[in-house]
Write an enzyme that holds these catalytic residues in place. Sequence first.
Site, PDB file in Angstrom:
ATOM      1  N   GLU A  72      -7.662   8.877  -4.965  1.00 51.91           N
ATOM      2  CA  GLU A  72      -6.323   8.532  -5.441  1.00 51.91           C
ATOM      3  C   GLU A  72      -5.678   9.716  -6.160  1.00 51.91           C
ATOM      4  O   GLU A  72      -4.497  10.014  -5.955  1.00 51.91           O
ATOM      5  CB  GLU A  72      -6.408   7.317  -6.371  1.00 51.91           C
ATOM      6  N   HIS A  75      -4.634  12.526  -3.785  1.00 52.73           N
ATOM      7  CA  HIS A  75      -3.391  12.134  -3.126  1.00 52.73           C
ATOM      8  C   HIS A  75      -2.196  12.382  -4.040  1.00 52.73           C
ATOM      9  O   HIS A  75      -1.147  12.879  -3.611  1.00 52.73           O
ATOM     10  CB  HIS A  75      -3.462  10.651  -2.727  1.00 52.73           C
ATOM     11  N   HIS A 134       6.499   2.470   0.583  1.00 53.77           N
ATOM     12  CA  HIS A 134       5.957   3.796   0.287  1.00 53.77           C
ATOM     13  C   HIS A 134       5.575   4.510   1.578  1.00 53.77           C
ATOM     14  O   HIS A 134       5.854   5.717   1.739  1.00 53.77           O
ATOM     15  CB  HIS A 134       4.748   3.639  -0.632  1.00 53.77           C
ATOM     16  N   HIS A 244       2.429  -7.044  15.691  1.00 53.31           N
ATOM     17  CA  HIS A 244       2.265  -5.601  15.803  1.00 53.31           C
ATOM     18  C   HIS A 244       1.727  -5.219  17.183  1.00 53.31           C
ATOM     19  O   HIS A 244       2.180  -4.244  17.795  1.00 53.31           O
ATOM     20  CB  HIS A 244       1.310  -5.120  14.708  1.00 53.31           C
TER      21      HIS A 244
END
Length: 326
Positions: A72, A75, A134, A244
């Site tokens: 995390e 990133h 995001h 999808h």
Amino acid sequence: MAIQRLIKFTLVFTLAVILMGAYTRLSDAGLGCPDWPGCYGHLAVPSASHDLANIESRFPDAQIEPEKAWLEMIHRYIAGTLGLMVLAILIMCLKQPQAPKKLPVFIAVLIVFQAALGMWTVTMKLMPVVVMAHLIGGFSLFALLLLLYLRLKPLRIPGGDTYARKLIPLALASLGVLVIQIILGGWTSSNYAALACTTLPICEGNWVDNLRFADAFSPFQGDHPSFEFGVLDYATRMTIHVSHRIWAVVTAITLIVLALKLRYAQSHIMRNSGYLLLLLVIAQVGLGISNVVMNLPLGIAVSHNGGAALLLLTLVFINYALWRKA
């Protein structure tokens, strides 16, 4: 020009941020650090014993997992670096008289909003609509940086104007279809629905009678302490996954038709763009099938995200080139 070189490097760096974001999300490390922008109040993942003792008192419900926390934070580090690069591009564009002004300003605003979405992703505990926003923001940034590069670098494609005008509606439709598919993919991932169907071609069992579109695509999923690992029931996740997968067929057919039509363009640039589009579609379909057959292996799942980003970039280029050509 220096600004063109910087934008090219920033494009590559943006793809790295997108892939790292996908890797972090698919590794279930999105909440590796429960606060923002630091990690348990530190700029790096804490490891000293006195820091860990302090964390236990401040975050009594948190379980520190260093590997996920570092994913995390890495990133966040590279995303912050990307923000500085976008700021440098904005300053250079504002200083250069002939450079576009509105587009780099919009890109800078977008990356600030992306940072806010990154914060909300953590503070809202992986709320799917925020996570998806995001992801879409990252893809949008990728596409807009390419558009800025193309506007700074004159694109000359001789001949074939009549043929190009005929392909503009199909190219625009292809871009729209792909954007919808990317959004569906983001919604599938953010709701942990990627493994809701484990058979081909559609889904196992009597899936038609279990479709719940109203629940599947509602941005409001109630109040939960955390959305990690998803809060929807199986039927709702299955509906997301099926949507999808079916739209993936529509997307593949649409893009393949465009790629095949581009074979007859007079410009070698447009023909090569068609061949690249066809190659990317085939690879992306193969990666999607592999995700199902192999139960979402991390490397293939991350590559599937990267393939979608490259498809978007290719279609942005094709549309820009066709409009310029016309």
